[in-house]
Motif scaffolding. Structure first.
Motif, short mmCIF file in Angstrom:
data_model
loop_
_atom_site.label_atom_id
_atom_site.label_comp_id
_atom_site.label_asym_id
_atom_site.label_seq_id
_atom_site.Cartn_x
_atom_site.Cartn_y
_atom_site.Cartn_z
N SER A 51 46.90 11.69 26.38
CA SER A 51 46.97 12.35 25.07
C SER A 51 45.74 12.11 24.21
O SER A 51 45.53 12.81 23.24
N GLY A 52 44.95 11.09 24.53
CA GLY A 52 43.87 10.69 23.63
C GLY A 52 44.36 9.57 22.73
O GLY A 52 45.54 9.20 22.76
N PRO A 53 43.44 9.00 21.94
CA PRO A 53 43.80 7.88 21.07
C PRO A 53 44.56 8.35 19.83
O PRO A 53 44.56 9.54 19.51
N ASN A 54 45.18 7.40 19.16
CA ASN A 54 45.96 7.69 17.98
C ASN A 54 45.05 7.82 16.76
O ASN A 54 44.84 6.88 16.01
N SER A 55 44.45 9.00 16.61
CA SER A 55 43.60 9.24 15.44
C SER A 55 43.77 10.69 14.99
O SER A 55 44.15 11.57 15.77
N ALA A 56 43.51 10.90 13.69
CA ALA A 56 43.64 12.25 13.13
C ALA A 56 42.68 13.21 13.81
O ALA A 56 43.01 14.37 14.08
N LYS A 57 41.49 12.71 14.12
CA LYS A 57 40.47 13.56 14.75
C LYS A 57 40.91 13.98 16.16
O LYS A 57 40.78 15.14 16.54
N ALA A 58 41.46 13.03 16.91
CA ALA A 58 41.94 13.36 18.26
C ALA A 58 43.09 14.36 18.19
O ALA A 58 43.14 15.34 18.94
N LEU A 59 44.00 14.13 17.25
CA LEU A 59 45.16 15.03 17.10
C LEU A 59 44.69 16.43 16.74
O LEU A 59 45.16 17.42 17.30
N ASP A 60 43.74 16.50 15.82
CA ASP A 60 43.22 17.79 15.37
C ASP A 60 42.57 18.55 16.53
O ASP A 60 42.83 19.73 16.75
N GLU A 61 41.75 17.85 17.30
CA GLU A 61 41.07 18.54 18.41
C GLU A 61 42.06 18.92 19.52
O GLU A 61 41.92 19.97 20.14
N LEU A 62 43.03 18.06 19.74
CA LEU A 62 44.03 18.39 20.76
C LEU A 62 44.81 19.63 20.33
O LEU A 62 45.06 20.55 21.13
N GLU A 63 45.17 19.67 19.07
CA GLU A 63 45.92 20.80 18.53
C GLU A 63 45.14 22.10 18.72
O GLU A 63 45.69 23.12 19.14
N ARG A 64 43.84 22.03 18.43
CA ARG A 64 43.01 23.24 18.57
C ARG A 64 42.82 23.63 20.02
O ARG A 64 42.82 24.81 20.36
N ALA A 65 42.67 22.63 20.88
CA ALA A 65 42.50 22.93 22.31
C ALA A 65 43.78 23.57 22.88
O ALA A 65 43.72 24.48 23.70
N LEU A 66 44.92 23.08 22.43
CA LEU A 66 46.19 23.68 22.87
C LEU A 66 46.31 25.11 22.34
O LEU A 66 46.70 26.03 23.07
N ALA A 67 45.93 25.28 21.07
CA ALA A 67 46.04 26.61 20.44
C ALA A 67 45.17 27.63 21.16
O ALA A 67 45.55 28.79 21.32
#
Ligand code: ZN
Length: 347
Positions: A51-67
């Motif tokens: 999933s990547g590390p627990n950070s806002a930046k990782a979450l944001d990029e993951l969200e965009r990559a999924l989108a």
């Protein structure tokens, strides 16, 4: 020297993975290693491997990559954790909470993930004993402790809802993933083999552009209720790793998808290169300690100079791994100094 595969090879390999419904999502981390690869498997259940590390930046990029692939975090149905390092699993708790996804991990890893804070603290105490015993100065050890404690925020407490046993099958609609416990880089390294396509999700077991660190770590199953290993009883991480690599070398694979960097199309010559590297490094260390006995930390400094404080444990793990090879061949002996620091003497 090994010929580096060109970017064309990597693109073809990624295209091959995509044909199989496996998409690489490179997620940023704050660590020296750079981005970590999560893999989205478009199957049923919709699956994310790491999933990547627990950070806002990782979450944001993951969200965009999924989108970009038409999915939201809420669509994820299965999260797979490959091993115990925070750059790989840190976001899993957030993702599981938002999506309600099942979390699958090696059965022996589940207690570690469920009590991450306590386990990380025990890891740090274990590392501290090893570092002091092998000659890292106390002030450097204290600094590393502080760094490690601050890194913990990138991890999280994760409840495993689908514990996986070594050798078992994880069935998706379009594929079966074989669960393979191949420790060495960490005690919990778990590979997932898409058997019909011979595609191996390898996480940090095999990486193309760097040799995986056989990090010295506490054995799995440690906890407050169990006596912790002392600095004297260190696990033989490199020996464990090399035997795991042997098993992977023997596999017939079309593609290896690693946890960092580019896909690997030809794993056998890469693994052979790793075997040669470790053998060369062991010989180098042997010649250093033949000239005079040294601590593992002195050897690390000799080989890599004064590396950044944050790298001191990695380089110490490297040296001790190679010393273990030499100990196995009876080419080195340990001498404990009055201050408790171990010196190695070549035979
Ligand atoms: Zn790792």
């Amino acid at each position: 020297m090994r010929a580096e595969a060109g970017p064309g090879d990597s693109e073809e390999a990624l295209a091959l993975a995509e044909l199989a419904g496996i998409h690489r999502l490179a997620i940023p981390t704050p660590f020296q290693v750079g981005r970590v690869n999560a893999y989205l498997i478009e199957d049923s259940p919709l699956t994310l491997v790491d999933s990547g590390p627990n950070s806002a930046k990782a979450l944001d990029e993951l969200e965009r990559a999924l989108a970009a692939r038409g999915h939201a975090i809420e669509d994820i149905e299965l999260l797979i954790v490959t091993h115990q390092h925070i750059d790989h699993f840190g976001l899993a708790a957030v993702l599981a909470r938002r999506s309600g996804a099942e979390v699958a991990a090696l059965d022996r890893l589940a207690p570690y993930l469920a009590r991450f804070g306590e386990q990380a603290e025990l890891d740090d105490r274990f590392a501290e004993r090893i570092m002091l015993r092998h000659g890292i100065p106390a002030d450097v050890v204290a600094a590393l402790r502080a760094v490690s404690a601050s890194f913990r925020a990138w991890g999280s407490v994760v409840e495993t809802t689908r514990p996986l046993s070594d050798g078992s099958e994880l069935k998706l609609r379009e594929r079966t993933l074989r669960v393979l416990h191949r420790p060495g880089h960490s005690p919990s390294d778990t590979l997932f083999l898409d058997e019909s396509r011979s595609i191996l999700l390898a996480a940090d077991h095999l990486i193309k552009h760097i040799s995986s660190n056989p990090l010295l770590a506490r054995p799995l199953g440690g906890g407050a209720d169990r006596r912790e290993p002392t600095g004297e009883e260190r696990p033989r991480a490199l020996i464990t790793y090399l035997s795991s690599l042997e098993r992977t070398r023997a596999m017939d694979l079309s593609l290896v998808l690693p946890g960092h960097g580019q896909p690997i199309v030809d794993h056998v010559p890469l693994i052979d290169e790793r075997f040669r590297l470790h053998r060369r490094r062991a010989e180098k260390i042997h010649s250093l300690i033949l000239s005079r006995p040294r601590s593992a930390h002195e050897i690390a400094q000799e080989l890599w100079g004064n590396v950044a404080v944050t790298q001191a444990y990695l380089t110490l793990s490297e040296v001790l791994g190679h010393i273990d090879l030499l100990l196995g061949d009876e080419r080195v002996v340990e001498q404990e100094q009055p201050d408790g620091v171990i010196l190695f003497e070549g035979l």
